[in-house]
Design a protein around this motif. Structure first.
Motif, short mmCIF file in Angstrom:
data_model
loop_
_atom_site.label_atom_id
_atom_site.label_comp_id
_atom_site.label_asym_id
_atom_site.label_seq_id
_atom_site.Cartn_x
_atom_site.Cartn_y
_atom_site.Cartn_z
N THR A 194 0.83 -1.21 0.00
CA THR A 194 0.00 0.00 0.00
C THR A 194 0.86 1.26 0.00
O THR A 194 0.47 2.27 -0.59
N HIS A 195 2.04 1.21 0.64
CA HIS A 195 2.94 2.37 0.61
C HIS A 195 3.30 2.74 -0.82
O HIS A 195 3.20 3.91 -1.22
N GLY A 196 3.71 1.75 -1.60
CA GLY A 196 4.09 2.03 -2.99
C GLY A 196 2.94 2.55 -3.82
O GLY A 196 3.08 3.54 -4.55
N VAL A 197 1.79 1.90 -3.72
CA VAL A 197 0.64 2.30 -4.54
C VAL A 197 0.15 3.69 -4.15
O VAL A 197 -0.11 4.54 -5.01
N VAL A 198 0.03 3.92 -2.84
CA VAL A 198 -0.47 5.23 -2.37
C VAL A 198 0.47 6.35 -2.80
O VAL A 198 0.03 7.40 -3.30
N MET A 199 1.77 6.14 -2.61
CA MET A 199 2.72 7.22 -2.92
C MET A 199 2.81 7.51 -4.41
O MET A 199 2.89 8.67 -4.83
N ILE A 200 2.80 6.49 -5.25
CA ILE A 200 2.92 6.70 -6.70
C ILE A 200 1.59 7.17 -7.30
O ILE A 200 1.51 8.20 -7.97
N MET A 201 0.53 6.40 -7.05
CA MET A 201 -0.74 6.63 -7.75
C MET A 201 -1.64 7.67 -7.08
O MET A 201 -2.38 8.37 -7.75
N PHE A 202 -1.60 7.73 -5.75
CA PHE A 202 -2.56 8.56 -5.04
C PHE A 202 -1.93 9.75 -4.32
O PHE A 202 -2.63 10.53 -3.69
N MET A 203 -0.60 9.89 -4.37
CA MET A 203 0.06 11.08 -3.86
C MET A 203 0.76 11.84 -4.98
O MET A 203 0.41 12.98 -5.29
N ALA A 204 1.75 11.20 -5.63
CA ALA A 204 2.53 11.90 -6.65
C ALA A 204 1.67 12.29 -7.85
O ALA A 204 1.75 13.43 -8.34
N MET A 205 0.85 11.37 -8.35
CA MET A 205 0.01 11.68 -9.53
C MET A 205 -0.94 12.85 -9.26
O MET A 205 -0.99 13.80 -10.06
N PRO A 206 -1.74 12.82 -8.19
CA PRO A 206 -2.64 13.98 -7.98
C PRO A 206 -1.90 15.27 -7.69
O PRO A 206 -2.40 16.35 -7.99
N PHE A 207 -0.68 15.17 -7.10
CA PHE A 207 0.09 16.39 -6.83
C PHE A 207 0.46 17.08 -8.14
O PHE A 207 0.28 18.30 -8.30
N ILE A 208 0.96 16.30 -9.12
CA ILE A 208 1.33 16.93 -10.40
C ILE A 208 0.08 17.40 -11.14
O ILE A 208 0.09 18.46 -11.78
N ILE A 209 -1.00 16.62 -11.06
CA ILE A 209 -2.24 17.01 -11.76
C ILE A 209 -2.86 18.23 -11.09
O ILE A 209 -3.48 19.07 -11.76
N ALA A 210 -2.68 18.36 -9.77
CA ALA A 210 -3.16 19.57 -9.06
C ALA A 210 -2.50 20.81 -9.64
O ALA A 210 -3.18 21.80 -9.97
N LEU A 211 -1.18 20.78 -9.78
CA LEU A 211 -0.47 21.95 -10.30
C LEU A 211 -0.80 22.17 -11.77
O LEU A 211 -0.93 23.31 -12.22
N MET A 212 -0.94 21.08 -12.54
CA MET A 212 -1.36 21.23 -13.95
C MET A 212 -2.72 21.92 -14.02
O MET A 212 -2.93 22.84 -14.80
N ASN A 213 -3.67 21.44 -13.21
CA ASN A 213 -5.01 22.00 -13.25
C ASN A 213 -5.01 23.48 -12.92
O ASN A 213 -5.68 24.27 -13.58
N TYR A 214 -4.28 23.84 -11.87
CA TYR A 214 -4.33 25.23 -11.44
C TYR A 214 -3.55 26.14 -12.38
O TYR A 214 -4.01 27.23 -12.75
N VAL A 215 -2.38 25.70 -12.82
CA VAL A 215 -1.42 26.60 -13.45
C VAL A 215 -1.53 26.65 -14.97
O VAL A 215 -1.47 27.73 -15.57
#
Length: 649
Positions: free
Chosen positions: A101-122
């Motif tokens: 769960t550490h690997g899946v959460v960090m890659i798919m549910f932390m890093a991905m939404p973080f980059i998509i958050a900045l893409m969406n806003y900026v």
């Protein structure tokens, strides 16, 4: 009774029971708070039904930060278990679930939404657009991601978490070795979240190619927008592979097909190939937007144009192409032969070249620059040496003969984290701090920010450098315990100290947010960093329509040129602005997807059929709904601009 036994926790522990209680209390507190303060209507109107790319970006950001701490708890538990020999903090099964769960959460549910958050806003702000190309699709993308993340995160309290590693290799992930529903959660939750990401890719390609402001040719786009474009092209090519692989894995588990079995005509290596055909481009889906953030931050605080603009663009294009040609280096040791290993060793070495070009471009941008070391700049400066360590050890792993020694050891774990943490996490924290005043109207405290940056950087080295040594000494990854005679104790204890340091650094970031909300001044203006691109030409907070007048662009540093050379950004007069209406359909449809996924995981066929029908009903409703949007009047735009102090340049 047999039906409900499937929902039981296969490996209960005090930590899981405590988590269940905490989840229950949190849900009750949220419901009570919304009811007491009468915020249900506000929540529905302003957030759950919004199609505004900025609000969607903020929701991605909140989700990513929550998942950062969820994955961080898993990391602390793993390091605590390995801190001393023959520890019993976690048993073998629980440890398998935690590192999965550490690997899946960090890659798919932390890093991905973080980059998509900045893409969406900026990105829409950087290209002078008023929204993304398909606003409702954007909302659906977020809610599918969110429901996929929530579905995955209830696994440890209902039915048990997946335990076959974040790569979920077959036959280990098959029903013979993973008997609980945990791997079903993996297959279905990633499928739902992945559909949302694929929609994001299509949406942002259309937005960047078709909605740029007048004068903004492709070679005048800011570097973060370039990185977003290339990243979303990779998403569109890579994520369908994951979608197909997950569908096949689901059928193997629920319908006894034999795609990935080791008998009856199946091929377990087919999963490894499909997973990494998606998985290695996925690394660059994370890294390239981070490179875009660093380019924006470094050029802003070096007070210089980015050195080698064209070479930066072409290096990203070359990285995106090569990212699809290196996947086999993930299984050099699995028997495909010397010729194949040699070919993929060469492509692995080759991809280091365009990455090196970017490092030198950043260094040359800094050279003779008037450098101002703010918190975002500090993260960017700390990134370069730590990422270089991770990159060089990646070249070592890329040598197929040497990889036989390194591959299944902690050396690989150290390499991966020393690439992803500085390459992605530092960038996201730099981007978060950099764009915080644009999102919320105040700057995070610089002193606390710099302290946390130094703690996180030093702790990253303390946590992962010892793993290179223990890995070379023979410590295998994924082993949940070891004997004292191995000599691994000192290195694992140092790593545990580093993990605690990382936790302290991230807690400081949370404290910084709290402190700054209470005490930071609110009169920072629209351009507090003296920045260079269009997003800083908007008022803070950014109005719904972004720009009262669509800007006219003359260079990749449009705002800087307007400030320094007198270019007129906003020509013409204010006119009424067409905007899309909010819609509850994306949220409702994604909620039904949650029910659909839960039903699929537990093979509850009647709810599955009903929820499938409901999903298609939502699609039909959306297809036949007549909604032409609405207009914001000239008077309302002028009133908003006067209030916020916009459109002056």
């Amino acid at each position: 009774m047999e039906f409900f036994e499937r929902f039981a926790i296969p490996h209960p522990s005090p930590a899981i029971y405590a988590s269940m209680v905490a989840i229950g209390i949190t849900v009750i507190a949220i419901i009570a708070g919304l009811t007491y303060f009468k915020k249900w209507g506000y929540l529905w109107r302003e957030w759950l039904t919004t199609v505004d790319h900025k609000r969607i970006g903020i929701m991605y950001l909140i989700s990513a930060l929550l998942m950062l701490f969820r994955g961080g708890v898993d990391a602390i538990m793993m390091r605590a278990q390995l801190a001393v020999p023959e520890n019993t903090v976690l048993d073998a099964q629980h440890y398998n679930e935690v590192f999965t769960t550490h690997g899946v959460v960090m890659i798919m549910f932390m890093a991905m939404p973080f980059i998509i958050a900045l893409m969406n806003y900026v990105v829409p702000l950087q290209i002078g657009a008023r929204d993304v190309a398909f606003p409702r699709l954007n909302a659906l993308s977020f809610w599918l991601f969110f429901m996929g993340a929530m579905l995955f995160n209830i696994s440890f309290v209902i039915g048990g978490s997946p335990d076959a590693g974040w790569t979920s290799y077959f036959p280990l992930a098959g029903t013979e070795f993973s008997k609980s529903v945990g791997t079903n959660y993996y297959m279905i939750a990633l499928q739902i979240a992945g559909l949302g990401t694929l929609m994001t890719g299509i949406n942002f390609i259309a937005t960047i190619l078709k909605m740029r402001a007048p004068g903004m040719t492709l070679m005048k786009m800011p570097m973060f927008t370039w990185s977003a474009l290339i990243t979303n092209v990779i998403i569109v090519f890579a994520f369908p592979v994951l979608t197909v692989a997950l569908a096949m894995g689901t059928m193997d588990r629920l319908f006894a097909t034999n795609f990935f079995t080791s008998d009856n005509g199946g091929m377990d290596m087919l999963w490894a190939n499909l997973f990494w055909v998606w998985g290695h481009p996925e690394v660059y889906i994370l890294i390239l937007p981070a490179f875009g953030i660093y380019s924006e931050v470094i050029s802003t605080f070096a007070r210089r144009n980015l050195y080698g603009y064209k070479s930066m663009v072409w290096s990203m294009v070359i990285i995106s192409l090569l990212s699809f040609t290196v996947w086999v280096h993930h299984f050099y040791t699995m028997g495909q032969g010397a010729l194949v290993n040699s070919i993929f060793s060469i492509t692995t070495m080759a991809i280091a070249v365009p990455t090196g070009v970017k490092i030198f471009n950043w260094l040359l941008t800094l050279w003779k620059g008037k450098i101002e070391v703010t918190t975002p700049m500090l993260y960017s400066l700390l990134f370069i040496p730590i990422f270089t360590i991770g990159g060089v050890t990646g070249v070592m792993l890329g040598m197929s003969a040497a990889d036989y020694q390194y591959h299944n050891t902690m050396f690989l774990v150290a390499h991966f984290h020393l690439v992803i943490i500085p390459g992605v996490v530092f960038a996201m924290l730099a981007g978060l701090t950099f764009y915080w005043p644009k999102m919320f109207g105040f700057i995070l405290n610089e002193k606390i920010g710099k302290i946390s940056a130094w703690i996180i950087a030093i702790s990253t080295l303390v946590a992962f450098m010892p793993m290179f040594i223990s890995g070379l000494d023979g410590q295998a990854r994924r082993m949940y315990t070891y004997s004292e005679s191995t000599g691994f104790t000192i290195w694992n204890m140092i790593s545990f100290v580093g993990a605690i340091g990382l936790a302290i650094g991230f807690i400081l970031i949370v404290y910084n947010i709290y402190y700054s909300i209470r005490y930071a001044p609110r009169n920072v203006g629209s351009d507090p960093w003296n920045a260079r691109s269009l997003e800083w030409a908007t008022p803070s907070p950014v109005p719904e329509y972004n720009f009262a007048i669509v800007p006219n662009v003359k260079s990749s540093q449009a705002l800087w040129d307007a400030k320094k050379h007198g270019h007129e950004l906003f020509k013409g007069k204010i006119e009424k602005i067409h905007m899309p209406n909010n819609s509850g359909v994306p949220f409702i449809m994604a909620s039904i997807f949650f029910i659909w996924g839960f039903s699929f995981i537990f093979a509850m066929w009647i709810p599955l059929i009903l929820s499938t029908i409901a999903i298609f009903a939502c699609m039909a409703y959306q297809s036949f709904e007549k909604d032409d949007g609405r207009y914001i009047s000239v008077e309302e735009v002028k009133e908003t601009e006067e209030k916020l102090g916009g459109t002056k340049i």
